[in-house]
Scaffold this active site. Sequence first.
Site, PDB file in Angstrom:
ATOM      1  N   ASP A   1      -6.146   4.727  12.962  1.00  0.00           N
ATOM      2  CA  ASP A   1      -4.825   4.971  12.627  1.00  0.00           C
ATOM      3  C   ASP A   1      -4.739   6.075  11.737  1.00  0.00           C
ATOM      4  O   ASP A   1      -3.974   7.525  11.822  1.00  0.00           O
ATOM      5  CB  ASP A   1      -3.855   4.338  11.449  1.00  0.00           C
TER       6      ASP A   1
ATOM      7  N   ASP B   1       1.164  -1.276  -0.348  1.00  0.00           N
ATOM      8  CA  ASP B   1       0.112   0.331  -0.013  1.00  0.00           C
ATOM      9  C   ASP B   1       0.967   1.301   0.161  1.00  0.00           C
ATOM     10  O   ASP B   1       0.536   1.857  -0.988  1.00  0.00           O
ATOM     11  CB  ASP B   1      -1.151   0.136   1.329  1.00  0.00           C
TER      12      ASP B   1
ATOM     13  N   ARG C   1       1.680   5.795  16.606  1.00  0.00           N
ATOM     14  CA  ARG C   1       1.681   6.550  15.770  1.00  0.00           C
ATOM     15  C   ARG C   1       1.539   8.502  16.356  1.00  0.00           C
ATOM     16  O   ARG C   1       2.161   9.489  14.585  1.00  0.00           O
ATOM     17  CB  ARG C   1      -0.535   6.703  15.290  1.00  0.00           C
TER      18      ARG C   1
ATOM     19  N   SER D   1      -4.091  -9.096   8.257  1.00  0.00           N
ATOM     20  CA  SER D   1      -2.874  -7.770   8.292  1.00  0.00           C
ATOM     21  C   SER D   1      -2.567  -7.326   9.739  1.00  0.00           C
ATOM     22  O   SER D   1      -2.915  -7.466  10.870  1.00  0.00           O
ATOM     23  CB  SER D   1      -4.255  -6.524   8.347  1.00  0.00           C
TER      24      SER D   1
HETATM   25  N1  ARG Z   1      -7.068  -1.830  16.533  1.00  0.00           N
HETATM   26  C1  ARG Z   1      -5.201  -1.346  16.955  1.00  0.00           C
HETATM   27  C2  ARG Z   1      -6.014  -0.228  17.036  1.00  0.00           C
HETATM   28  O1  ARG Z   1      -6.558   0.826  16.995  1.00  0.00           O
HETATM   29  C3  ARG Z   1      -4.529  -1.588  15.617  1.00  0.00           C
HETATM   30  C4  ARG Z   1      -4.103  -1.055  14.206  1.00  0.00           C
HETATM   31  C5  ARG Z   1      -3.770  -1.812  13.206  1.00  0.00           C
HETATM   32  N2  ARG Z   1      -3.483  -2.468  13.588  1.00  0.00           N
HETATM   33  C6  ARG Z   1      -3.265  -3.823  11.857  1.00  0.00           C
HETATM   34  N3  ARG Z   1      -4.124  -5.387  12.178  1.00  0.00           N
HETATM   35  N4  ARG Z   1      -2.813  -3.568  11.079  1.00  0.00           N
HETATM   36  O2  ARG Z   1      -4.866   0.483  17.774  1.00  0.00           O
END
Ligand code: ARG
Length: 401
Positions: free
Chosen positions: A126, A16, A97, A177
């Site tokens: 995110d 991506d 983040r 993911s």
């Molecule tokens: N749900 C978690 C959060 O919002 C992780 C998000 C990213 N997860 C992922 N499998 N790409 O902090």
Amino acid sequence: MGRAKKVVLAYSGGVDTSVCIPYLKQEWGVETVITLAANLGQGEDMEAIRVKALQAGAAESLVMDATEVFIRGYAFPAIQANALYDNRYPLSTALARPLIAKLLVEVAETHGADAVAHGCTGKGNDQVRFDVSIAALNPQLKVLAPAREWGMSREQTIAYGEKFGIASPVKKSSPYSIDTNLLGRSIEAGPLEDPWHEPLEEVFSLTRAIADTPDEPAYVEIAFARGIPVSLNGEDQDPITLVRQLNDLAGQHGVGRIDMIENRLVGIKSREIYEVPGLSVLMLAHRDLESLTLTADVTQYKRGIEQTYSQLVYNGLWYSPLKQALDAFVHQTQQHVSGTVRVKLHKGHAIVVGRQSSESLYSPALATYGAEDEFDHRAAEGFIYVWGLPTRVWSQQRQRL
Ligand code: ARG
């Protein structure tokens, strides 16, 4: 006229964010794409990632090692705040983040970029964390999120990338993911989308299955100084080594797996698996040390602060006035949270079995049931008379009626 001239893109090396490079240039008229890959201890080959961005058309490809800042400036404050979203998720992904956003903004400023970009989709948390953090740090910067708008399926994304020489994932790509950093792994999608489906062992890589863990427990002594973990089993460790060693140790004993249905900020419920061995042990130990060193009222008041703090971090408000105010409260509470906690790791469980502190508020002379008891038992009677007085009056009044 494109949407921006010069853009700094948060780059992971995945399909991506790689596709974002030609997409920003071809579709959105961006002249210069600078990529920024942050090393947060995810254990990937950062040099390969650096080269990959150049191959995909980046004018400049930066790699920044931010692991120590991540642990010191983001993970440790969260441990001091006992931050668990929905009482379970220790925010391992969410904490990364705001740091990546800060690096993006800094590079944009030093390189004279007019925008920053990320590869988040429109369904997750995110994107919110990036956009809001960037707005807080530099409200002039534009934020571009190609994957939120391009509307391509996974296959279409891969096909688009191939047109620009971006290799499609070699091995049959995983259905999951996954987000990884030194604090742990977040795994979602694929078969996990069925909340009834038990995660297959293949999703885990930091923690052993219970069947493969040692029969003998391991003990680890974690020392904290003002709420910050500083040593393991009597040996001082830098933050990175400490987390890494605890990840290994707790992981061997199958500690730190979480399987939960999570409430995203965008209103969606999602099923997420976490592997956070070291972090979950640190949170457990820290909270226990607070029970020894904080007064009852501070401990109890802090619980509410912790819940709000966790929600702020989860919801992208790391750089916000309320978060700053809560930081000041948490910081103040940690001045005496120093001491050592002994944790037993066994078959997927982490159990606190001992704690000690030179700042302990535990008084053996008051607590004991033995002969050394110094508590004035007669004083309890008067106390109870006054404490219970409103209830007594209320009851007498009802009897009269
Ligand atoms: N749900 C978690 C959060 O919002 C992780 C998000 C990213 N997860 C992922 N499998 N790409 O902090």
